[in-house]
Design an enzyme around this catalytic site. Structure first.
Site, mmCIF file in Angstrom:
data_model
loop_
_atom_site.group_PDB
_atom_site.id
_atom_site.type_symbol
_atom_site.label_atom_id
_atom_site.label_comp_id
_atom_site.label_asym_id
_atom_site.label_seq_id
_atom_site.Cartn_x
_atom_site.Cartn_y
_atom_site.Cartn_z
ATOM 1 N N GLU A 100 -14.517 6.449 28.639
ATOM 2 C CA GLU A 100 -16.267 6.922 28.456
ATOM 3 C C GLU A 100 -16.094 8.472 28.992
ATOM 4 O OE1 GLU A 100 -15.206 4.058 29.655
ATOM 5 O OE2 GLU A 100 -16.417 2.481 28.979
ATOM 6 N N GLU A 124 -14.155 -3.699 29.467
ATOM 7 C CA GLU A 124 -15.258 -4.266 30.256
ATOM 8 C C GLU A 124 -15.526 -5.903 29.837
ATOM 9 O OE1 GLU A 124 -17.813 -1.011 29.390
ATOM 10 O OE2 GLU A 124 -18.493 -0.764 31.332
HETATM 11 N N1 T1G Z 1 -16.248 3.436 17.795
HETATM 12 C C1 T1G Z 1 -16.272 3.602 16.434
HETATM 13 N N2 T1G Z 1 -15.205 4.142 15.705
HETATM 14 C C2 T1G Z 1 -13.959 4.309 16.386
HETATM 15 C C3 T1G Z 1 -14.055 4.094 17.863
HETATM 16 C C4 T1G Z 1 -15.176 3.464 18.455
HETATM 17 N N3 T1G Z 1 -14.964 3.378 20.141
HETATM 18 N N4 T1G Z 1 -12.628 4.129 18.043
HETATM 19 C C5 T1G Z 1 -11.967 4.456 17.030
HETATM 20 N N5 T1G Z 1 -12.773 4.513 15.752
HETATM 21 C C6 T1G Z 1 -12.494 4.538 14.456
HETATM 22 C C7 T1G Z 1 -12.099 6.259 14.213
HETATM 23 O O1 T1G Z 1 -13.050 7.174 14.137
HETATM 24 C C8 T1G Z 1 -11.057 6.250 13.208
HETATM 25 O O2 T1G Z 1 -11.931 5.968 12.000
HETATM 26 C C9 T1G Z 1 -10.511 4.813 13.356
HETATM 27 O O3 T1G Z 1 -11.272 4.110 14.127
HETATM 28 C C10 T1G Z 1 -9.365 4.905 13.728
HETATM 29 O O4 T1G Z 1 -9.075 5.742 15.002
HETATM 30 C C11 T1G Z 1 -20.251 0.354 26.936
HETATM 31 C C12 T1G Z 1 -20.263 2.853 25.915
HETATM 32 C C13 T1G Z 1 -8.523 3.167 19.752
HETATM 33 C C14 T1G Z 1 -6.860 4.681 20.707
HETATM 34 O O5 T1G Z 1 -13.498 6.176 23.492
HETATM 35 O O6 T1G Z 1 -9.237 6.343 21.593
HETATM 36 O O7 T1G Z 1 -17.122 1.692 25.158
HETATM 37 O O8 T1G Z 1 -11.418 8.093 10.758
HETATM 38 O O9 T1G Z 1 -7.783 7.245 14.226
HETATM 39 O O10 T1G Z 1 -5.077 6.992 16.517
HETATM 40 O O11 T1G Z 1 -18.904 1.318 28.414
HETATM 41 O O12 T1G Z 1 -9.426 5.451 18.194
HETATM 42 O O13 T1G Z 1 -10.671 5.783 10.170
HETATM 43 O O14 T1G Z 1 -12.959 6.424 9.781
HETATM 44 O O15 T1G Z 1 -8.268 7.340 16.682
HETATM 45 O O16 T1G Z 1 -4.768 4.639 16.342
HETATM 46 C C15 T1G Z 1 -15.128 3.898 24.653
HETATM 47 C C16 T1G Z 1 -11.912 5.730 21.154
HETATM 48 C C17 T1G Z 1 -16.147 4.050 24.001
HETATM 49 C C18 T1G Z 1 -11.993 4.785 22.541
HETATM 50 C C19 T1G Z 1 -6.922 4.278 18.313
HETATM 51 N N6 T1G Z 1 -13.729 3.815 23.644
HETATM 52 N N7 T1G Z 1 -10.913 5.244 20.398
HETATM 53 O O17 T1G Z 1 -6.248 5.564 17.978
HETATM 54 O O18 T1G Z 1 -6.797 5.655 15.497
HETATM 55 S S1 T1G Z 1 -17.586 3.931 24.561
HETATM 56 C C20 T1G Z 1 -13.141 4.898 23.407
HETATM 57 C C21 T1G Z 1 -9.684 5.708 20.497
HETATM 58 C C22 T1G Z 1 -17.794 2.789 25.697
HETATM 59 C C23 T1G Z 1 -19.020 1.131 27.033
HETATM 60 C C24 T1G Z 1 -19.062 2.505 26.565
HETATM 61 C C25 T1G Z 1 -8.543 5.541 19.233
HETATM 62 C C26 T1G Z 1 -7.650 4.374 19.467
HETATM 63 P P1 T1G Z 1 -11.665 6.794 10.464
HETATM 64 P P2 T1G Z 1 -8.172 6.633 15.349
HETATM 65 P P3 T1G Z 1 -5.727 5.726 16.524
#
Ligand code: T1G
Length: 690
Positions: free
Chosen positions: A127, A107
């Site tokens: 999301e 976004e």
């Molecule tokens: N928020 C907080 N922590 C996150 C995070 C996030 N969005 N994504 C990953 N982490 C942390 C995860 O818990 C782990 O922490 C570390 O980062 C490494 O992640 C307004 C509301 C990016 C593809 O759904 O898909 O945006 O265990 O082990 O395998 O419209 O993380 O090390 O303490 O998964 O290399 C939308 C979620 C949010 C993406 C990387 N975004 N993340 O994968 O590492 S909602 C998502 C992923 C939003 C807006 C809306 C994957 C990754 P720790 P990992 P990875």
């Protein structure tokens, strides 16, 4: 001003650069959002600046909103405002995507005026997988960039796309090789030199041709009805986009924000966020750190080429490992190899694998009848008949023939691995790697540490799980470890309900209505009712054994609880008649069961067993138990897993229901304690470092 640690402003001539550096994934937490707003303000206030580049340091572009902030009151600047501020910039804003631009990350990128991407970059709006919808303009800007149909699909399914597709669709302007920041600077200088004005996505409508096409949305929803079954977010997304894409942008994003906030507070999003973090927590094992020595694993020997053995072999082959597949008889070996060949051919036919990759994968397989070839392996996994004597015999031979530093793993589903290890001179090298059928597809891997498994072997197994794209959960030794121990409890409960008057078809209907892929009786038919059963050892004391005695062994021979006609299950009057006779023989007068009562019997005893597994230290966390069920048994993800769901139902209510169920349902001490304290499994995990 933003916390300096997450951002820095640099200059390259007349181009300002906002570098965001907020490990691990540049999540758009408050400090990052503030830094972006400040950067736009500074760039527009500085007459010497002609354009702004937004760049993320580290391994990935913004991975989205900081999901850890969701449970807390929203703090400004809110992400929609950040995106609108970027887009409103009077000076061109260019951004370059590497790693993943996900959710709020994409976004932000769509609020910029120009977007670049590295060849391996991925972009998406996931999301929906967290039970919400985009909340910062994603449902409105994405269709304006790539058209309504594709945007609808990306937003409602949540799957990311690659850079090449993004370029083709018009989501990015160029794919850039080499250093992303340098490429972005070069692009920015060209924009300035050409006098190109900011191109604001919200002002574009050339790709909104289908915005008013209600049929497109209705057909999409109908086509995905099965996939979206039970889920709130996908339907909400389709309805929101159907309603708003013909509206003025500002009104549309206001409604989007309302929809996002409503879903975020809902039970499904809380459960899906729990599942997201639970999966990641499961990989963290106390005492196993980056400094724990690992054993190099490149060549794997699999002993047994049956269903599990060939599936396990495939799981490793598909992840680039060399595999020696060992059998005792040529016919068995040939069957295993044929299974592997057929699966590879199917992958190619379905476009999931190239011919070349399939050929290379097949070449990495060495089928053999020579047990001694285990000496070449770094890891040996036995997947032979589920009998202790057979497994111990294999491990005695492994002790003689496998390399001294090789890891010796068993795929046993239930048996005591301490006992298996005890026949070797190297119990510290022995571990359980419990795959779930089909082993090349199911994501869960129960990694079972014995009393003597070394940290190094455990650490190596956890890394191995990641390498073969499995979700590992560590368990200690007990009958059935975590998942199957709880499944056994449900199996006992199923028999008790059948005897007491419930129909097998009602049990399945209620459990499948709850969201499980299959009910207990269908699962039994699928796995085979005769596992471990023989006519000689049959006691005839359960419905399952009575079915085997009727030679109704399950899908495998066309009849079990169900009759299978062209592979399709049909209820069987003969089975109902047998069960009636069985009840009469046992002196039981059948009674009816309501759906809610059935569901409580199907769920609560398993939750109770989970509490015992926790208090016995078999599982490290309650959330680990959730991960087992989410990834190993098709538990409905939107409920978070058995232990998370127990918290939502309320532990006192579960204790009361178990007490009403009578003998054999005594609540676990831990469950009673947490209920009495008004606590929860989530709190238990927090208190125990989970
Ligand atoms: N928020 C907080 N922590 C996150 C995070 C996030 N969005 N994504 C990953 N982490 C942390 C995860 O818990 C782990 O922490 C570390 O980062 C490494 O992640 C307004 C509301 C990016 C593809 O759904 O898909 O945006 O265990 O082990 O395998 O419209 O993380 O090390 O303490 O998964 O290399 C939308 C979620 C949010 C993406 C990387 N975004 N993340 O994968 O590492 S909602 C998502 C992923 C939003 C807006 C809306 C994957 C990754 P720790 P990992 P990875």
């Amino acid at each position: 001003m933003a916390d300096e640690q997450v951002a820095r402003i640099e200059r390259d001539g007349a181009i300002a650069i906002c570098v965001i550096d907020s490990p691990p994934v540049n999540a758009l937490g408050q400090a990052v959002r503030q830094a972006l707003v400040d950067a736009v303000a500074q760039a527009n206030a500085d007459a010497a600046v002609d354009a702004l580049v937004i760049h993320c340091a580290g391994r990935t572009y913004f991975a989205g909103a900081d999901v850890r902030e969701f449970g807390k009151p929203p703090v400004p600047p809110h992400l929609p405002d950040v995106v609108n501020t970027i887009e409103a910039s009077a000076k061109p804003v260019i951004t370059v995507i590497h790693g993943s631009a996900l959710g709020g990350g994409l976004e932000v990128a769509m609020g910029c005026h120009f977007r670049l991407a590295t060849p391996a970059a991925k972009m998406g709006l996931p999301e929906v997988t967290l039970g919400i919808m985009p909340g910062a303009g994603g449902t409105q800007r994405l269709p304006r960039l790539i058209g309504v149909a594709k945007a609808l699909e990306m937003t409602a399914h949540g799957a990311p796309i690659g850079a090449a597709e993004a370029k083709e669709l018009g989501l990015v302007d160029a794919i850039v090789e080499g250093d992303p920041l340098q490429a972005a600077l070069e692009f920015a200088r060209t924009v300035v030199a050409d006098g190109t004005q900011p191109r604001r996505t919200s002002e574009r409508d050339d790709k909104l041709g289908d915005a008013g096409n209600a049929a497109l949305f209705d057909e999409f929803l109908a086509k995905n009805a099965r996939k979206f079954r039970g889920l709130d977010a996908p339907a909400a997304i389709v309805a929101l986009m159907r309603k708003t894409l013909t509206m003025p942008f500002a009104e549309a994003v206001r409604l989007e924000r309302e929809g996002f906030l409503a879903l975020r507070e809902g039970p499904q999003s809380k459960a899906l966020r729990h599942a997201f973090f639970a999966e990641r927590e499961a990989a963290k094992v106390p005492g196993i750190g980056k400094d724990t020595p690992r054993l190099k694993i490149e060549k794997v020997a699999v002993i047994g080429a049956g269903t599990m053995g060939s599936g396990i072999a495939l799981a490793f082959l598909q992840s680039g490992f060399e595999v020696i597949l060992i059998e005792v008889a040529q016919a068995g070996l040939d069957r295993g190899v044929t299974t592997i060949d057929k699966t590879l051919a199917k992958n190619v036919a379905q476009g999931r694998m190239s011919e070349d990759k399939a050929a290379r994968t097949r070449n990495a397989l060495t089928p053999t009848l020579e047990f001694e070839k285990v000496a070449e392996a770094d890891l040996v996994i036995e997947a032979v008949f589920e009998l202790m004597e057979v497994k111990q015999d294999i491990f005695r031979k492994l002790d003689l023939h496998a390399r001294p530093d090789a890891i010796l793993a068993t795929n046993t589903s239930y048996l005591d691995i301490n006992e298996i290890a005890s026949v070797t001179s190297r119990p510290q090298q022995v571990i359980g790697l419990h795959f779930f059928s089909p082993a090349n597809i199911m994501k869960l891997l129960e990694v079972v540490r014995t009393d003597k498994t070394s940290d190094s072997v455990l650490a190596s197994a956890l890394d191995l799980a990641k390498a073969i794209r499995k979700v590992a959960v560590v368990a200690r030794v007990c009958y059935g470890f975590i998942g199957n121990r709880m499944l056994s409890v449900r199996r006992v409960e199923t028999e008790a309900l059948l005897l007491a008057g419930a129909s097998p078809y009602d049990l399945d209907r209620v459990v499948e209505g709850f969201g499980m892929a299959m009910g207990p009786c269908r699962i039994g038919d699928l796995a085979g009712l005769d596992l471990g059963w023989t006519p000689e050892n049959s006691t005839g004391n359960t419905v399952k054994e009575r079915l085997c005695e009727m030679d109704r062994r399950g899908m495998k021979n066309g009849a079990g609880f169900y009759d299978y006609v062209d592979g399709k299950p049909q209820e069987s009057p003969a089975v109902l008649t047998m069960i009636d006779a069985f009840r009469a023989e046992k002196g039981v007068t059948p009674r009816s069961f309501g759906d809610e009562e059935i569901l409580q019997h199907m769920l609560y005893p398993m939750m109770n067993e989970g509490a015992k597994i926790l208090e016995e230290g078999i599982a490290l966390r309650a959330s680990d138990i959730d991960v087992v069920w989410l990834f190993g048994y098709g538990w409905p993800r939107w409920t978070g897993g058995p232990m998370f769901l127990a918290d939502q139902i309320g532990l006192p209510a579960i204790v009361e229901a178990l007490e009403r169920m009578g003998p054999g349902h005594e609540p676990a001490a831990l469950l009673r304690r947490l209920a009495a304290e008004g606590s929860s499994f989530v709190e238990y995990d927090k208190a125990n470092g989970g």
